[in-house]
Design an enzyme around this catalytic site. Sequence first.
Site, PDB file in Angstrom:
ATOM      1  CE1 TYR A   1      -3.934  -1.719   5.167  1.00  0.00           C
ATOM      2  CE2 TYR A   1      -3.136   0.490   4.661  1.00  0.00           C
ATOM      3  CZ  TYR A   1      -3.642  -0.724   4.238  1.00  0.00           C
ATOM      4  OH  TYR A   1      -3.843  -0.962   2.895  1.00  0.00           O
TER       5      TYR A   1
ATOM      6  CB  SER B   1      -0.889   0.012   1.250  1.00  0.00           C
ATOM      7  OG  SER B   1      -1.459   1.275   1.487  1.00  0.00           O
TER       8      SER B   1
END
Length: 339
Positions: A185, A159
């Site tokens: 995350y 990501s």
Amino acid sequence: MENLQQSINSPFNFHSTAKQIMKNIDLTCKYAIVTGGYSGIGLVTSLALAHAGAQVTVPARHPETARELFANEPNITVATLDLMDPHSIDQFADNYLASGHPLHILINSAGIMFPPLRRDSRGYESQFSTNHLGHFQLTLRLYPALQKAHGARVIAVSSRAQRMGGIQWDDINWEHTPYDSHLAYAQSKVANGLFAVALDQYGKRDNIRAFAVHPGLIPTSGLGRASGQYHPFMSRFINQLGLLHVRNTIEAAKVGFRTADYDYYKTLQQGAATQLWAATSPLLNDMGGLFLEDSNVATAVSANSDSRFGVRPWTIDPHDAKRLWTISEQLTNTKLPQN
């Protein structure tokens, strides 16, 4: 020759779609697994591989939902898998290995984003458990099938969040540090990059190459569902109508992105493009251990870069990759099979 983390002469770019990537790709007699392959960019990826001739296995926590979705797709098989459950991972891998099939493409696309603090049965933080440790264990357990392919690729879907910072080495599972779901995350997505670096080093002797991929900002992917960021039906509806500006404005406001970020969103077709390119492009033959974005090799940028693009040094550092590999072996009690 050492692979360099810099762009190559790819015919594709930010706007390329899965359909364009797969236009001349024939995967007849190839086998693939796509985790997260029944929603968002994973769904687009599974269908693209299957329509190119591959036999695709889609692991699912809710297999009945996935089977209904793929009822008319003869090249797609659904199996049960929970990435937060080590026993479920072992059972899935054992069943796949028992089939005797090789594994040419493994795309670790499943993930969760920004949930409140949760832990698996071992006490591991849920994002690190799902996004990294589950895929680490799955890949190592499937390694004999990857070897049998005599030319396999493993794709770790990372990501843009990897730019936020590296691994929290002294408290990976947030046992002492106040929990920050965004930083947790980001850590799991850095781990995806480091995993690709280390796996490629171990696997290239067996003609197994690994890549990490940033698919792009895709508000319709379903990834943010755990945090309640948007209504999935409305996002799909807006995306299908092609109302990108409206969708981007709504979604950006909900997830807190700045106005300047609006133009950096992708559709599902665009979001699936880079992982499909990573899995199939002949331009990547004899390459590996690289971080990819926009259907190209991402450029390495400095730790303090303010660019939206590029891979940060802590995501591709080979020493950190080995360190994380050792920790992951210990946390999952999993090692590569001995030759």
